[in-house]
Design a protein around this motif. Structure first.
Motif, PDB file in Angstrom:
ATOM      1  N   LYS A   2       1.474   9.491  40.757  1.00  0.00           N
ATOM      2  CA  LYS A   2       0.770  10.627  39.969  1.00  0.00           C
ATOM      3  C   LYS A   2       0.489  11.877  40.927  1.00  0.00           C
ATOM      4  CE  LYS A   2      -3.682  12.101  38.119  1.00  0.00           C
ATOM      5  NZ  LYS A   2      -4.971  11.729  37.951  1.00  0.00           N
ATOM      6  N   GLN A  21       8.955  19.750  29.860  1.00  0.00           N
ATOM      7  CA  GLN A  21       9.291  18.522  30.299  1.00  0.00           C
ATOM      8  C   GLN A  21      10.395  18.743  31.198  1.00  0.00           C
ATOM      9  OE1 GLN A  21       7.246  15.697  30.646  1.00  0.00           O
ATOM     10  NE2 GLN A  21       5.869  16.232  28.992  1.00  0.00           N
ATOM     11  N   GLN A  38       6.869  11.743  33.379  1.00  0.00           N
ATOM     12  CA  GLN A  38       6.310  12.579  32.092  1.00  0.00           C
ATOM     13  C   GLN A  38       4.931  13.647  32.661  1.00  0.00           C
ATOM     14  OE1 GLN A  38       7.185  11.970  28.902  1.00  0.00           O
ATOM     15  NE2 GLN A  38       5.425  13.349  28.146  1.00  0.00           N
ATOM     16  N   ARG A  40       1.978  16.446  31.958  1.00  0.00           N
ATOM     17  CA  ARG A  40       1.040  16.638  31.024  1.00  0.00           C
ATOM     18  C   ARG A  40       0.123  18.039  31.554  1.00  0.00           C
ATOM     19  NH1 ARG A  40      -2.975  11.889  29.564  1.00  0.00           N
ATOM     20  NH2 ARG A  40      -3.742  12.365  31.742  1.00  0.00           N
ATOM     21  N   GLU A  60      -0.451  17.396  35.486  1.00  0.00           N
ATOM     22  CA  GLU A  60      -0.170  16.308  35.964  1.00  0.00           C
ATOM     23  C   GLU A  60       0.981  15.670  35.817  1.00  0.00           C
ATOM     24  OE1 GLU A  60      -4.670  14.383  35.593  1.00  0.00           O
ATOM     25  OE2 GLU A  60      -3.188  14.092  34.203  1.00  0.00           O
ATOM     26  N   PHE A  62       3.334  12.110  36.213  1.00  0.00           N
ATOM     27  CA  PHE A  62       3.292  10.607  36.315  1.00  0.00           C
ATOM     28  C   PHE A  62       4.907  10.175  36.401  1.00  0.00           C
ATOM     29  CE2 PHE A  62      -0.199  12.106  34.021  1.00  0.00           C
ATOM     30  CZ  PHE A  62      -1.283  11.462  34.562  1.00  0.00           C
ATOM     31  N   GLN A  66       2.740   4.530  33.439  1.00  0.00           N
ATOM     32  CA  GLN A  66       2.232   4.848  32.064  1.00  0.00           C
ATOM     33  C   GLN A  66       1.473   6.030  32.156  1.00  0.00           C
ATOM     34  OE1 GLN A  66       3.429   3.025  29.560  1.00  0.00           O
ATOM     35  NE2 GLN A  66       2.564   4.121  27.910  1.00  0.00           N
ATOM     36  N   VAL A  67       1.340   6.971  31.158  1.00  0.00           N
ATOM     37  CA  VAL A  67       0.387   7.964  31.189  1.00  0.00           C
ATOM     38  C   VAL A  67      -0.815   7.467  30.434  1.00  0.00           C
ATOM     39  CG1 VAL A  67       0.045  10.375  30.361  1.00  0.00           C
ATOM     40  CG2 VAL A  67       2.405   9.671  30.926  1.00  0.00           C
TER      41      VAL A  67
END
Length: 526
Positions: A2, A21, A38, A40, A60, A62, A66-67
Protein backbone atom coordinates in the motif's frame (compact mmCIF):
# COMPACT_ATOMS: atom_id res chain seq x y z
CA UNK A 1 1.70 -3.30 -0.84
CA UNK A 2 0.00 0.00 0.00
CA UNK A 3 1.24 3.49 -0.78
CA UNK A 4 -0.15 7.03 -0.72
CA UNK A 5 0.32 9.37 -3.68
CA UNK A 6 -0.52 12.99 -4.55
CA UNK A 7 -2.04 13.74 -7.94
CA UNK A 8 -3.15 16.78 -9.89
CA UNK A 9 -5.74 15.58 -12.38
CA UNK A 10 -8.15 16.80 -15.00
CA UNK A 11 -11.83 16.67 -14.01
CA UNK A 12 -12.35 13.54 -16.13
CA UNK A 13 -9.37 11.79 -14.52
CA UNK A 14 -10.68 12.64 -11.06
CA UNK A 15 -14.39 11.92 -11.49
CA UNK A 16 -14.47 9.07 -14.05
CA UNK A 17 -13.55 5.98 -12.02
CA UNK A 18 -12.23 3.94 -14.98
CA UNK A 19 -10.05 6.79 -16.24
CA UNK A 20 -8.86 7.44 -12.66
CA UNK A 21 -7.65 3.86 -12.24
CA UNK A 22 -5.90 3.99 -15.62
CA UNK A 23 -4.23 7.30 -14.73
CA UNK A 24 -2.88 5.96 -11.42
CA UNK A 25 -1.59 2.79 -13.08
CA UNK A 26 0.18 4.84 -15.75
CA UNK A 27 1.73 7.19 -13.18
CA UNK A 28 3.14 4.26 -11.21
CA UNK A 29 4.34 2.50 -14.33
CA UNK A 30 2.36 -0.59 -13.40
CA UNK A 31 0.39 -2.45 -16.05
CA UNK A 32 -3.15 -3.30 -15.08
CA UNK A 33 -2.64 -6.63 -16.85
CA UNK A 34 0.60 -7.52 -15.09
CA UNK A 35 -0.37 -6.64 -11.54
CA UNK A 36 -3.48 -6.31 -9.44
CA UNK A 37 -3.70 -2.59 -8.64
CA UNK A 38 -6.55 -0.62 -7.12
CA UNK A 39 -6.54 3.06 -6.15
CA UNK A 40 -8.92 4.86 -3.83
CA UNK A 41 -9.30 8.62 -3.41
CA UNK A 42 -9.12 9.75 0.21
CA UNK A 43 -8.98 13.55 -0.30
CA UNK A 44 -10.14 15.65 -3.21
CA UNK A 45 -10.37 19.39 -3.87
CA UNK A 46 -10.93 21.51 -6.97
CA UNK A 47 -8.40 24.18 -7.96
CA UNK A 48 -10.05 26.61 -10.38
CA UNK A 49 -7.53 29.43 -10.05
CA UNK A 50 -5.96 28.85 -13.46
CA UNK A 51 -7.51 28.82 -16.90
CA UNK A 52 -7.58 25.02 -16.79
CA UNK A 53 -9.41 23.57 -13.82
CA UNK A 54 -7.43 20.96 -11.89
CA UNK A 55 -8.43 18.53 -9.18
CA UNK A 56 -5.97 17.84 -6.38
CA UNK A 57 -6.27 14.25 -5.18
CA UNK A 58 -4.65 12.24 -2.43
CA UNK A 59 -5.03 8.54 -3.17
CA UNK A 60 -4.24 5.23 -1.52
CA UNK A 61 -2.89 2.62 -3.92
CA UNK A 62 -3.10 -1.10 -3.17
CA UNK A 63 -0.90 -3.39 -5.24
CA UNK A 64 -1.46 -7.14 -5.08
CA UNK A 65 -3.58 -6.91 -1.96
CA UNK A 66 -7.24 -6.64 -1.01
CA UNK A 67 -8.64 -3.13 -0.62
CA UNK A 68 -9.99 -2.83 2.94
CA UNK A 69 -13.24 -0.93 3.68
CA UNK A 70 -12.74 2.81 4.14
CA UNK A 71 -14.35 2.48 7.57
CA UNK A 72 -16.31 0.08 9.73
CA UNK A 73 -19.91 1.09 9.00
CA UNK A 74 -21.45 -0.87 11.85
CA UNK A 75 -23.49 1.03 14.46
CA UNK A 76 -23.12 -0.79 17.78
CA UNK A 77 -24.72 1.15 20.63
CA UNK A 78 -25.25 -0.22 24.12
CA UNK A 79 -28.76 -0.40 25.57
CA UNK A 80 -29.47 2.43 28.01
CA UNK A 81 -33.18 1.80 28.65
CA UNK A 82 -32.71 1.62 32.41
CA UNK A 83 -29.88 4.13 32.76
CA UNK A 84 -30.06 7.60 34.26
CA UNK A 85 -31.32 10.14 31.76
CA UNK A 86 -30.51 13.56 30.37
CA UNK A 87 -32.92 15.87 28.58
CA UNK A 88 -32.06 17.26 25.16
CA UNK A 89 -34.33 19.98 23.75
CA UNK A 90 -34.18 20.08 19.96
CA UNK A 91 -33.65 17.24 17.47
CA UNK A 92 -31.35 19.01 15.05
CA UNK A 93 -27.77 17.80 14.49
CA UNK A 94 -26.65 19.08 17.90
CA UNK A 95 -29.47 17.29 19.70
CA UNK A 96 -29.18 14.04 17.77
CA UNK A 97 -25.42 13.77 18.13
CA UNK A 98 -25.67 14.70 21.81
CA UNK A 99 -28.14 11.82 22.18
CA UNK A 100 -25.85 9.32 20.43
CA UNK A 101 -22.87 10.43 22.52
CA UNK A 102 -24.92 10.09 25.70
CA UNK A 103 -25.74 6.50 24.72
CA UNK A 104 -22.05 5.77 24.16
CA UNK A 105 -21.41 7.08 27.67
CA UNK A 106 -24.10 4.90 29.20
CA UNK A 107 -26.82 7.51 29.71
CA UNK A 108 -30.39 7.51 28.37
CA UNK A 109 -31.27 10.57 26.25
CA UNK A 110 -34.78 12.02 26.20
CA UNK A 111 -34.81 13.96 22.95
CA UNK A 112 -37.66 16.49 22.78
CA UNK A 113 -38.66 18.04 19.45
CA UNK A 114 -41.38 20.65 19.01
CA UNK A 115 -41.88 19.77 15.36
CA UNK A 116 -42.78 16.70 13.36
CA UNK A 117 -40.62 13.77 12.34
CA UNK A 118 -38.63 14.29 9.18
CA UNK A 119 -41.17 12.58 6.92
CA UNK A 120 -44.21 14.44 8.26
CA UNK A 121 -42.37 17.76 7.91
CA UNK A 122 -42.77 17.50 4.15
CA UNK A 123 -46.49 18.25 4.38
CA UNK A 124 -45.74 21.44 6.30
CA UNK A 125 -43.11 22.47 3.76
CA UNK A 126 -45.57 21.88 0.93
CA UNK A 127 -48.13 24.05 2.74
CA UNK A 128 -45.76 27.00 3.06
CA UNK A 129 -44.56 26.69 -0.55
CA UNK A 130 -47.95 26.21 -2.21
CA UNK A 131 -50.50 27.73 0.15
CA UNK A 132 -48.33 30.25 2.06
CA UNK A 133 -49.38 28.64 5.36
CA UNK A 134 -46.68 28.70 8.07
CA UNK A 135 -46.89 26.07 10.80
CA UNK A 136 -45.02 27.68 13.73
CA UNK A 137 -44.00 24.27 15.10
CA UNK A 138 -42.99 22.46 11.91
CA UNK A 139 -41.33 24.25 8.99
CA UNK A 140 -37.94 24.64 7.29
CA UNK A 141 -36.34 25.50 10.66
CA UNK A 142 -38.27 23.36 13.14
CA UNK A 143 -38.70 19.60 13.08
CA UNK A 144 -36.56 16.47 13.15
CA UNK A 145 -33.12 17.08 11.69
CA UNK A 146 -33.28 20.83 12.28
CA UNK A 147 -32.81 23.59 9.74
CA UNK A 148 -30.02 21.80 7.85
CA UNK A 149 -32.15 18.84 6.77
CA UNK A 150 -34.30 20.78 4.32
CA UNK A 151 -31.95 23.67 3.72
CA UNK A 152 -28.92 22.27 1.97
CA UNK A 153 -27.04 19.71 4.05
CA UNK A 154 -23.54 21.11 3.56
CA UNK A 155 -21.02 19.46 5.85
CA UNK A 156 -18.09 21.83 5.49
CA UNK A 157 -16.82 23.55 8.61
CA UNK A 158 -13.71 25.49 9.57
CA UNK A 159 -14.33 24.70 13.23
CA UNK A 160 -11.69 22.23 14.34
CA UNK A 161 -11.63 23.09 18.05
CA UNK A 162 -14.95 21.59 19.08
CA UNK A 163 -14.24 17.98 18.25
CA UNK A 164 -13.35 15.36 15.69
CA UNK A 165 -14.75 16.27 12.28
CA UNK A 166 -13.85 12.89 10.81
CA UNK A 167 -15.80 11.14 13.58
CA UNK A 168 -18.94 13.12 12.72
CA UNK A 169 -18.55 12.26 9.03
CA UNK A 170 -18.10 8.57 9.84
CA UNK A 171 -21.29 8.53 11.91
CA UNK A 172 -23.14 10.02 8.94
CA UNK A 173 -21.66 7.32 6.68
CA UNK A 174 -22.64 4.62 9.18
CA UNK A 175 -26.21 5.91 8.92
CA UNK A 176 -26.41 5.97 5.14
CA UNK A 177 -24.33 8.84 3.73
CA UNK A 178 -21.95 7.96 0.90
CA UNK A 179 -18.23 7.67 1.57
CA UNK A 180 -17.74 10.62 -0.79
CA UNK A 181 -18.27 12.95 2.19
CA UNK A 182 -15.02 11.54 3.65
CA UNK A 183 -13.16 12.52 0.49
CA UNK A 184 -14.42 15.88 -0.76
CA UNK A 185 -12.93 19.08 0.64
CA UNK A 186 -16.44 20.59 0.74
CA UNK A 187 -18.70 17.61 1.46
CA UNK A 188 -22.43 17.81 0.84
CA UNK A 189 -25.18 15.28 1.47
CA UNK A 190 -28.14 17.09 -0.10
CA UNK A 191 -31.68 17.79 1.01
CA UNK A 192 -33.03 14.78 -0.89
CA UNK A 193 -30.80 12.31 1.00
CA UNK A 194 -30.62 13.82 4.47
CA UNK A 195 -34.14 12.81 5.59
CA UNK A 196 -33.33 9.09 5.30
CA UNK A 197 -30.07 9.56 7.20
CA UNK A 198 -31.85 11.55 9.92
CA UNK A 199 -34.38 8.72 10.22
CA UNK A 200 -31.54 6.23 10.67
CA UNK A 201 -29.96 8.39 13.37
CA UNK A 202 -33.28 8.45 15.21
CA UNK A 203 -33.62 4.67 14.91
CA UNK A 204 -30.19 4.20 16.47
CA UNK A 205 -31.27 6.35 19.42
CA UNK A 206 -34.53 4.46 19.90
CA UNK A 207 -33.05 0.99 19.43
CA UNK A 208 -30.50 1.75 22.14
CA UNK A 209 -33.25 2.66 24.59
CA UNK A 210 -33.36 6.42 24.15
CA UNK A 211 -36.63 8.30 23.68
CA UNK A 212 -37.56 10.74 20.91
CA UNK A 213 -40.67 12.85 21.51
CA UNK A 214 -42.12 14.67 18.49
CA UNK A 215 -44.69 17.46 18.46
CA UNK A 216 -43.67 18.16 22.05
CA UNK A 217 -42.99 21.78 22.91
CA UNK A 218 -41.04 22.86 25.99
CA UNK A 219 -42.93 25.72 27.65
CA UNK A 220 -41.22 25.94 31.05
CA UNK A 221 -38.15 24.90 33.00
CA UNK A 222 -38.06 23.13 36.34
CA UNK A 223 -35.61 25.07 38.52
CA UNK A 224 -34.64 24.26 42.10
CA UNK A 225 -31.96 26.21 43.95
CA UNK A 226 -30.59 27.53 40.66
CA UNK A 227 -30.29 24.04 39.20
CA UNK A 228 -32.08 22.89 36.04
CA UNK A 229 -33.90 19.72 37.07
CA UNK A 230 -36.06 19.29 33.98
CA UNK A 231 -38.64 20.78 31.65
CA UNK A 232 -42.41 21.15 31.34
CA UNK A 233 -44.05 20.37 28.00
CA UNK A 234 -47.07 22.01 26.39
CA UNK A 235 -49.41 19.33 27.74
CA UNK A 236 -48.19 19.84 31.31
CA UNK A 237 -45.90 16.81 31.49
CA UNK A 238 -42.82 17.23 33.69
CA UNK A 239 -39.68 15.48 32.47
CA UNK A 240 -36.76 15.22 34.89
CA UNK A 241 -33.13 14.30 34.30
CA UNK A 242 -29.50 14.81 35.26
CA UNK A 243 -29.49 18.03 33.31
CA UNK A 244 -30.76 19.81 30.21
CA UNK A 245 -28.95 20.36 26.91
CA UNK A 246 -30.66 23.27 25.15
CA UNK A 247 -30.17 22.73 21.41
CA UNK A 248 -33.17 24.60 20.02
CA UNK A 249 -31.59 26.28 16.99
CA UNK A 250 -31.34 29.95 16.10
CA UNK A 251 -35.06 30.55 15.48
CA UNK A 252 -36.76 29.41 18.71
CA UNK A 253 -37.70 32.91 19.85
CA UNK A 254 -40.15 31.59 22.43
CA UNK A 255 -37.24 29.89 24.23
CA UNK A 256 -35.34 33.19 24.39
CA UNK A 257 -38.45 34.89 25.76
CA UNK A 258 -38.84 32.09 28.34
CA UNK A 259 -35.22 32.36 29.46
CA UNK A 260 -35.58 36.14 29.80
CA UNK A 261 -38.86 35.77 31.69
CA UNK A 262 -37.26 33.26 34.09
CA UNK A 263 -34.39 35.72 34.62
CA UNK A 264 -31.87 33.22 33.27
CA UNK A 265 -28.88 35.17 31.96
CA UNK A 266 -28.85 35.67 28.18
CA UNK A 267 -27.13 38.31 26.03
CA UNK A 268 -27.83 40.17 22.80
CA UNK A 269 -25.45 38.99 20.07
CA UNK A 270 -24.26 40.41 16.75
CA UNK A 271 -25.45 38.54 13.65
CA UNK A 272 -25.82 39.29 9.93
CA UNK A 273 -28.75 40.27 7.74
CA UNK A 274 -29.27 40.78 4.02
CA UNK A 275 -30.78 39.02 1.02
CA UNK A 276 -30.50 35.94 -1.18
CA UNK A 277 -28.96 36.63 -4.57
CA UNK A 278 -29.88 34.31 -7.44
CA UNK A 279 -27.95 33.87 -10.69
CA UNK A 280 -28.12 31.18 -13.33
CA UNK A 281 -25.76 28.36 -12.41
CA UNK A 282 -24.37 28.45 -15.93
CA UNK A 283 -23.22 32.05 -15.43
CA UNK A 284 -21.45 31.20 -12.16
CA UNK A 285 -19.83 28.17 -13.82
CA UNK A 286 -18.55 30.33 -16.69
CA UNK A 287 -17.04 32.80 -14.22
CA UNK A 288 -15.50 30.24 -11.87
CA UNK A 289 -14.42 27.54 -14.35
CA UNK A 290 -13.48 29.91 -17.19
CA UNK A 291 -15.63 27.91 -19.63
CA UNK A 292 -17.32 29.38 -22.67
CA UNK A 293 -20.41 27.14 -22.88
CA UNK A 294 -20.90 24.93 -19.83
CA UNK A 295 -18.83 23.13 -17.21
CA UNK A 296 -19.04 19.74 -18.93
CA UNK A 297 -20.02 16.35 -17.53
CA UNK A 298 -17.40 15.95 -14.82
CA UNK A 299 -17.16 19.13 -12.79
CA UNK A 300 -19.73 19.77 -10.05
CA UNK A 301 -21.78 22.96 -10.02
CA UNK A 302 -19.40 25.72 -9.00
CA UNK A 303 -19.65 27.83 -5.88
CA UNK A 304 -18.11 31.07 -4.67
CA UNK A 305 -17.12 32.86 -1.49
CA UNK A 306 -17.00 36.64 -1.37
CA UNK A 307 -16.24 39.25 1.26
CA UNK A 308 -15.93 43.04 1.24
CA UNK A 309 -15.44 45.67 3.93
CA UNK A 310 -17.93 48.52 3.48
CA UNK A 311 -18.01 51.87 5.26
CA UNK A 312 -21.27 53.73 5.95
CA UNK A 313 -21.51 56.82 8.16
CA UNK A 314 -18.00 56.20 9.44
CA UNK A 315 -18.68 52.59 10.50
CA UNK A 316 -17.02 49.71 8.66
CA UNK A 317 -18.87 46.39 8.41
CA UNK A 318 -18.34 43.15 6.54
CA UNK A 319 -20.48 42.26 3.53
CA UNK A 320 -20.12 38.60 2.68
CA UNK A 321 -21.60 35.57 0.97
CA UNK A 322 -23.27 33.07 3.28
CA UNK A 323 -24.47 29.50 2.70
CA UNK A 324 -23.84 29.52 -1.05
CA UNK A 325 -26.02 26.88 -2.74
CA UNK A 326 -24.82 25.81 -6.22
CA UNK A 327 -27.47 24.12 -8.34
CA UNK A 328 -29.98 24.92 -5.63
CA UNK A 329 -33.27 26.49 -4.65
CA UNK A 330 -34.42 29.39 -2.48
CA UNK A 331 -36.96 28.35 0.15
CA UNK A 332 -39.36 30.14 2.54
CA UNK A 333 -37.99 29.78 6.07
CA UNK A 334 -40.43 31.73 8.21
CA UNK A 335 -41.24 30.15 11.57
CA UNK A 336 -44.41 32.11 12.31
CA UNK A 337 -47.23 33.79 10.40
CA UNK A 338 -46.63 37.44 9.60
CA UNK A 339 -42.93 37.19 8.73
CA UNK A 340 -40.92 36.48 5.59
CA UNK A 341 -37.53 34.78 5.67
CA UNK A 342 -35.62 33.08 2.85
CA UNK A 343 -32.85 30.51 2.87
CA UNK A 344 -31.10 28.30 0.32
CA UNK A 345 -30.81 24.56 -0.26
CA UNK A 346 -29.28 22.15 -2.76
CA UNK A 347 -30.18 18.57 -3.68
CA UNK A 348 -27.33 16.06 -3.73
CA UNK A 349 -26.90 16.32 -7.52
CA UNK A 350 -26.92 20.13 -7.39
CA UNK A 351 -28.64 20.05 -10.75
CA UNK A 352 -30.97 23.06 -10.54
CA UNK A 353 -30.34 25.71 -13.19
CA UNK A 354 -30.04 28.30 -10.42
CA UNK A 355 -27.22 29.30 -8.06
CA UNK A 356 -28.06 31.24 -4.94
CA UNK A 357 -26.25 32.64 -1.94
CA UNK A 358 -27.01 34.76 1.04
CA UNK A 359 -25.30 38.14 0.75
CA UNK A 360 -25.41 39.64 4.20
CA UNK A 361 -24.08 42.53 6.27
CA UNK A 362 -22.65 42.21 9.77
CA UNK A 363 -24.97 43.77 12.35
CA UNK A 364 -23.31 44.97 15.54
CA UNK A 365 -25.22 45.92 18.66
CA UNK A 366 -24.07 49.54 18.32
CA UNK A 367 -26.04 49.64 15.03
CA UNK A 368 -29.29 49.15 17.00
CA UNK A 369 -29.51 51.91 19.62
CA UNK A 370 -33.30 52.20 19.29
CA UNK A 371 -33.67 48.53 20.27
CA UNK A 372 -31.58 48.78 23.45
CA UNK A 373 -34.80 48.95 25.49
CA UNK A 374 -35.30 45.26 24.72
CA UNK A 375 -32.11 44.37 26.59
CA UNK A 376 -30.76 40.92 25.63
CA UNK A 377 -33.54 40.56 23.03
CA UNK A 378 -32.53 43.74 21.17
CA UNK A 379 -31.02 42.13 18.07
CA UNK A 380 -33.83 39.56 17.92
CA UNK A 381 -36.50 42.26 17.96
CA UNK A 382 -34.69 44.12 15.17
CA UNK A 383 -34.52 40.90 13.17
CA UNK A 384 -38.24 40.25 13.68
CA UNK A 385 -39.17 43.79 12.62
CA UNK A 386 -37.27 43.52 9.32
CA UNK A 387 -38.92 40.14 8.61
CA UNK A 388 -42.38 41.61 9.21
CA UNK A 389 -41.61 44.52 6.88
CA UNK A 390 -40.51 42.06 4.18
CA UNK A 391 -43.76 40.12 4.64
CA UNK A 392 -45.85 43.26 4.21
CA UNK A 393 -43.80 44.35 1.17
CA UNK A 394 -44.42 40.99 -0.52
CA UNK A 395 -48.18 41.38 -0.10
CA UNK A 396 -48.62 39.85 3.36
CA UNK A 397 -48.07 36.33 2.00
CA UNK A 398 -44.94 34.24 1.47
CA UNK A 399 -44.45 35.97 -1.89
CA UNK A 400 -41.00 37.51 -1.49
CA UNK A 401 -39.94 41.08 -2.31
CA UNK A 402 -37.30 41.09 -5.04
CA UNK A 403 -35.29 43.38 -7.32
CA UNK A 404 -32.70 42.92 -10.05
CA UNK A 405 -29.16 43.53 -8.82
CA UNK A 406 -28.11 46.50 -10.97
CA UNK A 407 -31.53 48.08 -10.48
CA UNK A 408 -31.05 47.76 -6.71
CA UNK A 409 -27.66 49.44 -6.81
CA UNK A 410 -29.09 52.24 -9.00
CA UNK A 411 -32.20 52.54 -6.77
CA UNK A 412 -34.49 51.74 -9.68
CA UNK A 413 -37.50 49.47 -9.22
CA UNK A 414 -37.32 46.53 -11.64
CA UNK A 415 -39.95 46.56 -14.38
CA UNK A 416 -39.79 42.79 -14.57
CA UNK A 417 -38.19 39.95 -12.62
CA UNK A 418 -36.37 36.83 -13.75
CA UNK A 419 -37.39 33.21 -13.46
CA UNK A 420 -36.75 31.96 -9.95
CA UNK A 421 -36.42 28.78 -7.93
CA UNK A 422 -38.48 30.35 -5.11
CA UNK A 423 -41.83 28.55 -5.30
CA UNK A 424 -44.15 31.00 -3.49
CA UNK A 425 -43.29 33.64 -6.10
CA UNK A 426 -41.75 37.12 -6.23
CA UNK A 427 -42.99 40.69 -6.19
CA UNK A 428 -40.98 43.57 -7.64
CA UNK A 429 -40.24 46.15 -4.95
CA UNK A 430 -37.55 48.68 -4.11
CA UNK A 431 -35.50 46.65 -1.62
CA UNK A 432 -34.05 49.87 -0.18
CA UNK A 433 -37.52 50.43 1.30
CA UNK A 434 -37.52 46.98 2.89
CA UNK A 435 -34.03 47.01 4.37
CA UNK A 436 -32.57 49.50 6.86
CA UNK A 437 -30.24 52.06 5.26
CA UNK A 438 -27.13 50.73 6.99
CA UNK A 439 -27.85 47.31 5.41
CA UNK A 440 -29.00 48.34 1.94
CA UNK A 441 -26.22 50.88 1.34
CA UNK A 442 -23.55 48.38 2.31
CA UNK A 443 -25.14 45.69 0.14
CA UNK A 444 -25.04 48.03 -2.87
CA UNK A 445 -21.39 48.78 -2.15
CA UNK A 446 -20.69 45.06 -1.77
CA UNK A 447 -22.34 44.11 -5.07
CA UNK A 448 -20.21 46.62 -6.96
CA UNK A 449 -17.08 45.24 -5.28
CA UNK A 450 -18.07 41.63 -5.99
CA UNK A 451 -18.50 42.54 -9.64
CA UNK A 452 -14.83 43.60 -9.71
CA UNK A 453 -13.74 40.34 -8.07
CA UNK A 454 -15.92 38.07 -10.24
CA UNK A 455 -16.28 39.51 -13.74
CA UNK A 456 -19.90 39.06 -14.79
CA UNK A 457 -21.31 38.68 -11.25
CA UNK A 458 -22.68 42.24 -11.13
CA UNK A 459 -25.50 41.97 -13.63
CA UNK A 460 -29.20 42.65 -14.03
CA UNK A 461 -29.50 38.97 -14.99
CA UNK A 462 -29.51 38.27 -11.28
CA UNK A 463 -31.92 39.29 -8.56
CA UNK A 464 -32.09 39.98 -4.85
CA UNK A 465 -34.74 38.07 -2.91
CA UNK A 466 -35.40 39.08 0.66
CA UNK A 467 -34.83 38.77 3.42
CA UNK A 468 -31.97 36.51 4.57
CA UNK A 469 -32.07 37.09 8.31
CA UNK A 470 -31.52 33.76 10.09
CA UNK A 471 -27.78 33.60 9.52
CA UNK A 472 -27.03 32.93 13.18
CA UNK A 473 -28.64 33.46 16.55
CA UNK A 474 -29.24 37.10 17.58
CA UNK A 475 -29.05 35.91 21.20
CA UNK A 476 -26.24 34.20 23.09
CA UNK A 477 -26.92 31.95 26.06
CA UNK A 478 -23.63 32.22 27.98
CA UNK A 479 -21.71 29.20 29.19
CA UNK A 480 -18.37 28.47 30.82
CA UNK A 481 -15.59 27.95 28.28
CA UNK A 482 -14.37 24.74 29.87
CA UNK A 483 -17.44 23.14 31.45
CA UNK A 484 -19.97 24.35 28.80
CA UNK A 485 -22.39 24.87 31.70
CA UNK A 486 -24.43 28.06 32.11
CA UNK A 487 -22.46 30.34 34.48
CA UNK A 488 -25.38 30.79 36.88
CA UNK A 489 -27.92 27.99 36.33
CA UNK A 490 -26.31 24.64 37.04
CA UNK A 491 -27.15 21.56 34.95
CA UNK A 492 -28.10 23.81 32.01
CA UNK A 493 -25.93 23.31 28.93
CA UNK A 494 -26.57 25.85 26.13
CA UNK A 495 -25.66 24.18 22.87
CA UNK A 496 -24.82 24.95 19.24
CA UNK A 497 -26.50 27.50 16.97
CA UNK A 498 -29.36 28.47 19.26
CA UNK A 499 -26.94 29.37 22.04
CA UNK A 500 -24.56 31.22 19.71
CA UNK A 501 -21.73 28.66 19.69
CA UNK A 502 -21.86 26.86 16.35
CA UNK A 503 -22.91 27.39 12.77
CA UNK A 504 -23.83 24.55 10.44
CA UNK A 505 -24.43 20.82 10.67
CA UNK A 506 -20.95 19.56 11.54
CA UNK A 507 -20.00 22.22 14.09
CA UNK A 508 -23.43 21.84 15.73
CA UNK A 509 -23.01 18.04 15.88
CA UNK A 510 -19.57 18.39 17.48
CA UNK A 511 -20.92 20.90 19.98
CA UNK A 512 -23.74 18.53 20.87
CA UNK A 513 -21.27 15.76 21.59
CA UNK A 514 -19.14 17.99 23.79
CA UNK A 515 -22.16 19.22 25.77
CA UNK A 516 -23.23 15.63 26.43
CA UNK A 517 -19.71 14.71 27.54
CA UNK A 518 -19.44 17.68 29.92
CA UNK A 519 -22.89 17.19 31.46
CA UNK A 520 -22.44 13.46 31.98
CA UNK A 521 -18.87 13.84 33.19
CA UNK A 522 -19.96 16.33 35.83
CA UNK A 523 -23.25 14.89 37.08
CA UNK A 524 -23.39 11.14 36.43
CA UNK A 525 -22.83 9.35 39.71
CA UNK A 526 -19.36 7.85 39.78
Amino acid sequence: MKKEIQLQLTPQQAYDEVVFQQTVSKKLGVSLQDSKIQARQIKRSIDARGRQVKVNVTAEVFIDEQVPPMLDASKPYQNVSNAEQIIIVGAGPAGMFAALRAIELGVKPILIERGSDVRARRRDLAAINKDHIVNPESNYCFGEGGAGTYSDGKLYTRSKKRGDIRRIMEIFVAHGATEEILVDAHPHIGTNKLPKIVTELRESIIQAGGEVLFNTKVVDFILEDNEMKGVVTHDGEKILGLGVILATGHSARDIYHLLHQKKILIEAKPFALGVRIEHSQNLIDKIQYHCEVDRGPYLPASSYSLVHQSKFKGQQRGVFSFCMCPGGFIVPSATAPGELVVNGMSPSRRDSKFANSGIVVSVELEDLPQYAKHGPLAAMMFQAEVEKKAWISGGSTQTAPAQRMVDFVNRKQSQSLLDTSYQPGLKSVNMHEVLPDFISNRLADGFRAFGNKMKGYFTNESQLIGVESRTSSPVRIPRDKESFEHPIVKRLYPCAEGAGYAGGIVSAAMDGERCAERLIGEYLKK
